[in-house]
Design an enzyme around this catalytic site. Sequence first.
Site, mmCIF file in Angstrom:
data_model
loop_
_atom_site.group_PDB
_atom_site.id
_atom_site.type_symbol
_atom_site.label_atom_id
_atom_site.label_comp_id
_atom_site.label_asym_id
_atom_site.label_seq_id
_atom_site.Cartn_x
_atom_site.Cartn_y
_atom_site.Cartn_z
ATOM 1 N N HIS A 15 0.830 -1.197 0.000
ATOM 2 C CA HIS A 15 0.000 0.000 0.000
ATOM 3 C C HIS A 15 0.871 1.257 0.000
ATOM 4 C CE1 HIS A 15 -0.353 0.758 4.669
ATOM 5 N NE2 HIS A 15 0.891 0.684 4.272
ATOM 6 N N CYS A 34 5.267 5.234 5.211
ATOM 7 C CA CYS A 34 4.091 4.609 4.611
ATOM 8 C C CYS A 34 3.571 5.407 3.421
ATOM 9 C CB CYS A 34 2.990 4.400 5.650
ATOM 10 S SG CYS A 34 3.134 2.811 6.483
ATOM 11 N N HIS A 40 4.949 -0.148 -0.463
ATOM 12 C CA HIS A 40 5.716 -1.051 0.391
ATOM 13 C C HIS A 40 4.724 -2.059 0.940
ATOM 14 C CE1 HIS A 40 3.901 1.840 3.070
ATOM 15 N NE2 HIS A 40 3.882 0.870 3.947
ATOM 16 N N HIS A 42 3.188 -5.058 3.832
ATOM 17 C CA HIS A 42 3.035 -5.477 5.230
ATOM 18 C C HIS A 42 2.556 -6.922 5.258
ATOM 19 C CE1 HIS A 42 3.451 -1.539 7.181
ATOM 20 N NE2 HIS A 42 2.747 -1.041 6.180
ATOM 21 N N ASP A 80 -4.888 -10.695 -0.611
ATOM 22 C CA ASP A 80 -3.561 -11.304 -0.495
ATOM 23 C C ASP A 80 -2.724 -11.094 -1.755
ATOM 24 O OD1 ASP A 80 -1.527 -12.749 0.818
ATOM 25 O OD2 ASP A 80 -2.150 -14.621 -0.149
ATOM 26 N N HIS A 81 -1.491 -10.623 -1.542
ATOM 27 C CA HIS A 81 -0.546 -10.330 -2.636
ATOM 28 C C HIS A 81 -1.075 -9.278 -3.602
ATOM 29 C CE1 HIS A 81 1.485 -13.813 -0.995
ATOM 30 N NE2 HIS A 81 2.552 -13.468 -1.694
ATOM 31 N N GLU A 125 -1.095 -4.774 11.637
ATOM 32 C CA GLU A 125 -0.291 -4.339 10.494
ATOM 33 C C GLU A 125 1.189 -4.659 10.735
ATOM 34 O OE1 GLU A 125 -0.987 -0.788 7.644
ATOM 35 O OE2 GLU A 125 0.229 -0.042 9.300
#
Length: 136
Positions: A15, A34, A40, A42, A80-81, A125
Amino acid sequence: MRITVNRRAHFNAAHRLYNKAWDDATNERVFGKCSNPNFHGHNYELIVGITGEIDPVTGYLIDLKIVKDMIKSEVEDVLDHKNLNIEVPEFKNLNPTVENIAVVIYNKMKNVLDDKYDLTITLYETPRNFVVYTGT
Ligand code: NI
């Protein structure tokens, strides 16, 4: 008698936190690392809590296989991913903070869960930073 069953899940996602109305410098000041324009990732840890009454016939609150399948279809398959900003429509105009991700997950799970249950979404997170959302 009310009881809560919990199921853990996990997803990785990328994100960038930013406010479109601000320039990069302001975004960096507010959101720090962020707000990296190149995104980047998490490792999100999710705990889905479901509260209600035990079914006297089965002794279950809810079959956890059903919960597992709901988490797969509503959360893992969607997040996811993924790059949350780019690939997930809910975040097209919503900053993908851990707070907002928890609310989106809550709404998606609530949609497919029988109304007789209460839902609690706990979302980490980082190992130290997490939020809890119960829909109120
Ligand atoms: Ni971040």
